[in-house]
Write an enzyme that holds these catalytic residues in place. Structure first.
Site, PDB file in Angstrom:
ATOM      1  N   ASP A   1      72.426 150.424  45.262  1.00 13.37           N
ATOM      2  CA  ASP A   1      72.232 151.253  44.078  1.00 13.37           C
ATOM      3  C   ASP A   1      73.562 151.858  43.615  1.00 13.37           C
ATOM      4  OD1 ASP A   1      70.315 152.617  42.275  1.00 13.37           O
ATOM      5  OD2 ASP A   1      71.131 154.414  43.221  1.00 13.37           O
TER       6      ASP A   1
ATOM      7  N   GLU B   1      73.927 146.825  42.030  1.00  9.96           N
ATOM      8  CA  GLU B   1      73.288 147.315  40.811  1.00  9.96           C
ATOM      9  C   GLU B   1      74.334 147.991  39.923  1.00  9.96           C
ATOM     10  OE1 GLU B   1      71.195 150.407  38.303  1.00  9.96           O
ATOM     11  OE2 GLU B   1      72.147 150.935  40.199  1.00  9.96           O
TER      12      GLU B   1
END
Ligand code: GLC
Length: 652
Positions: free
Chosen positions: A283, A325
């Site tokens: 993330d 990401e």
């Protein structure tokens, strides 16, 4: 390269830790020796000036050894099978879905009962949105983690997660989970200790007694959530310090200039690997390194950290692929696949966010020129790496592609983006979309877009059957292009049935400040049952999505092997590419609201010219016509034209 002192150190350490000389131990030792020089070089490049650098390097090596020892025999075997298959994740036989366990199935146990539903659709890879502990009310959908190893009780337990993984593995399914690398929740034990003044844990975060350093950072850093969390620092009364909080105020940024942070997080990464994760979604990696005076995004050190993580994972859990990401500009995204002599050695996957946004651009304007202008850059992706392709996910849609791409298509970039925002928020005249602007920056007028696939395609406002059909055509057009463009398609749950926006988040104080919740539906299983009722919207969308997945799995041409070339534009409404293979597949997408005419000449600009084509979507045969004749593609329609046997001619 062999380096005596480094390799001797490894040999002794492995001996001491009782790494054996055969089987998977030997394979581990071989991988460790092969990657040691790169690991050491990347580590010292980042941390050579740190006082504890060498002692912590030992800890890093021990972390790898320790996690290898914990890796189950089954996973070690799976690593070997994947290695033998070579780039297993490029296969056209994979189809993924991203979902919130609680909103989709209630709990992890409930999830086990829903695997058959996923299989029925053709899904064999699940991205479970964060399930580790995060405080309710300040969880950012699970991206504010207070314990990286404890499953939040609202989902179940770690054992439930392990059982689910086991069951998925037996069913031939793959698992994707997140590691929230950039920050922790302010309730994480490290943050609690730091707040109480523990100097060791204060070094885990960016904390300052006054505004001087925060101000120097803020001067150059953009804001991520300007409306709800302006600025990049939050005052903490207990610590009496300003704390860096780039995302929400309750998400404290980890300080990766401290190698202890990296090593602890590496240990968490390998803990997930040992749970049987096949793809780890990292993330927000763009944010992990900060330097005052820069935007603190996409810095070279952030890439070095990712490369270091990649090398370490390749040693201790080689079967786990990494997805970065990074939702960043097209020129930046390529760097997440590695650069220079580390090309192909960073993330295995990145989100194809630019392509996703460009499809929304084309859908609103009916014009594919901006999409085409972006392709030369997007085709730079190195071999062996891949995209996650998608139309919607749990986040907003950002229009982050370059102004030059918009200008190349003949539009004014500012006005063009303004139109798109007005179109999808439903403000533009004639817009059928029901979405909302997300994170409007009052200073720059930048904004992103929230809304579900179906609502943005007009299903929410559709009343007549023609309107409903049109919305369904748009949904399928968007999905089809993302399924066939190359990469691993990741559906967002609910979209397979055309779920429209859910406004119930407005009554929940833990969610109402964040309109991304409008497109994170609560699944109603009696609605999902309607997929079996002929002519219901749910059935039409579900069955067509099923067919798209089936077609993708049927043709090896859809494996992401760099075998794509775009057709030259002949009609601004139509985007088209060829997926090469024994028999080329021509994939054509009409973003126009009228039937589009495409000259057959478009099929004659390659080295070989097809004679007969078969459209696997509509089930129609075509003879390639004269240059002045046309293939007709209905409004928001698409074709998947396979060149039929022995009908390729080489031009004289
Ligand atoms: C990622 C997540 C997003 C979250 C952010 C902060 O971008 O996808 O949902 O808000 O990271 O963790």
């Amino acid at each position: 390269m062999y380096q005596y002192s480094l390799h001797e150190r490894l040999r002794k350490l492995c001996q001491k830790q009782q790494i054996g000389y055969e089987g998977s131990d030997l394979l581990f030792y071989t991988r460790l020796s092969a990657n040691a020089a790169a690991i050491h070089e990347l580590y010292t490049g980042l941390y050579s000036n740190h006082l504890m650098a060498d002692a912590l390097f030992e800890k890093l090596l021990l972390t790898l050894i320790d996690n290898h020892k914990r890796r189950s025999q089954t996973l070690r075997q799976r690593d070997e099978t994947k290695a033998a298959a070579g780039h297993w994740f490029l296969s056209n036989e994979l189809a993924g879905m991203s979902l919130y366990v609680d909103r989709f199935a209630g709990s992890l146990q409930g999830m086990q009962e829903k695997l058959d539903y996923c299989k029925e659709l053709g899904i064999n890879l699940l991205h479970l949105m964060p399930v580790f502990e995060s405080p309710e009310g300040e969880s950012d959908g699970g991206y504010a983690v207070s314990d990286f190893r404890k499953v939040a009780s609202r989902f179940g337990s770690l054992i439930d997660l392990q059982q689910l993984q086991q069951q998925m593995q037996e069913a031939g399914m793959y698992l994707m989970l997140d590691i929230v690398l950039n920050h922790t929740s302010q309730q994480h034990i490290w943050a609690q200790k730091a707040r109480k003044g523990d100097p060791v844990y204060q070094e885990y975060f960016y904390m300052y007694p006054d505004r001087s350093i925060p101000d120097s950072f803020d001067a150059a850093m953009p804001e991520i959530f300007p409306e709800t969390a302006p600025g990049n620092f939050t005052w903490n009364d207990q610590a009496k310090k300003w704390i860096m909080t780039v995302f929400h105020q309750y998400q404290w940024d980890l300080n990766y200039t401290n190698p202890a942070v990296l090593i602890d997080m590496l240990d968490n990464i390998l803990f997930y690997a040992n749970l049987g994760v096949d793809i780890l979604r990292i993330d927000a990696p763009a944010f992990i390194w900060k330097v005052a005076g820069t935007t603190c995004q996409n810095l070279p050190q952030a890439h070095q950290i990712l490369q270091l993580i990649k090398q370490c994972v390749a040693v201790a859990a080689p079967g786990m692929a990494l997805l970065g990401e990074a939702i960043v500009a097209p020129s930046e995204i390529m760097k997440y696949f590695g650069t220079g002599n580390r090309i192909g050695q960073e993330c295995d996957f990145a989100y194809h966010a630019t392509q996703m946004a460009l499809q929304w651009d084309a859908l609103a304007t009916g014009d594919t020129r901006v999409m085409l202008a972006a392709q030369p850059q997007l085709l730079q992706k190195p071999p062996g790496c891949s995209w996650i392709t998608y139309t919607r996910c749990h986040d907003d849609i950002g229009l982050g592609y370059d102004d030059s791409m918009i200008a190349a298509a003949g539009f004014d970039p500012y006005e063009h983006r303004k139109f798109l925002k007005q179109y999808y928020s439903g403000e533009a005249e004639g817009s059928v979309a029901s979405g909302a602007l997300f994170s409007v920056n009052p200073k720059t007028q930048d904004a992103r877009i929230s809304g579900s696939l179906a609502s943005l395609c007009g299903l929410e406002k559709a009343v007549t059957s023609d309107e409903i059909n049109l919305a369904i055509r748009k949904i399928l057009l968007m999905q089809a292009q993302s399924f066939f463009i190359g990469g691993l398609p990741m559906l967002f749950y609910g979209d397979e049935l055309g779920y429209t926006n859910d406004y119930s988040y407005l009554t929940d104080p833990g969610k109402s400040y964040d309109n991304r919740w409008m497109h994170r539906p609560l699944i109603n299983w009696s609605k999902n049952e309607r997929r079996h009722e002929a002519l219901r919207t749910e059935a039409l969308v579900f069955q067509a999505t099923q067919k798209l997945i089936r077609l993708r799995k049927q043709f090896p041409q859809f494996a992401d092997k760099g075998n794509i070339s775009w057709l030259r534009p002949h009609n601004i409404h139509v985007a088209g590419f060829i997926r090469h293979g024994d028999r080329p597949l021509y994939c054509l997408f009409n973003y126009g609201n009228k039937t589009s005419y495409l000259t057959w000449y478009a099929f004659k600009e390659q080295e070989t010219i097809p004679v007969k084509l078969y459209d696997h979507w509509e089930g129609k045969k075509y003879m390639v016509g004269a240059d002045y004749e046309y293939l007709l593609i209905p409004p928001y329609g698409f074709c998947l034209l396979e060149v039929m046997d022995n009908t390729l001619l080489t031009p004289q």
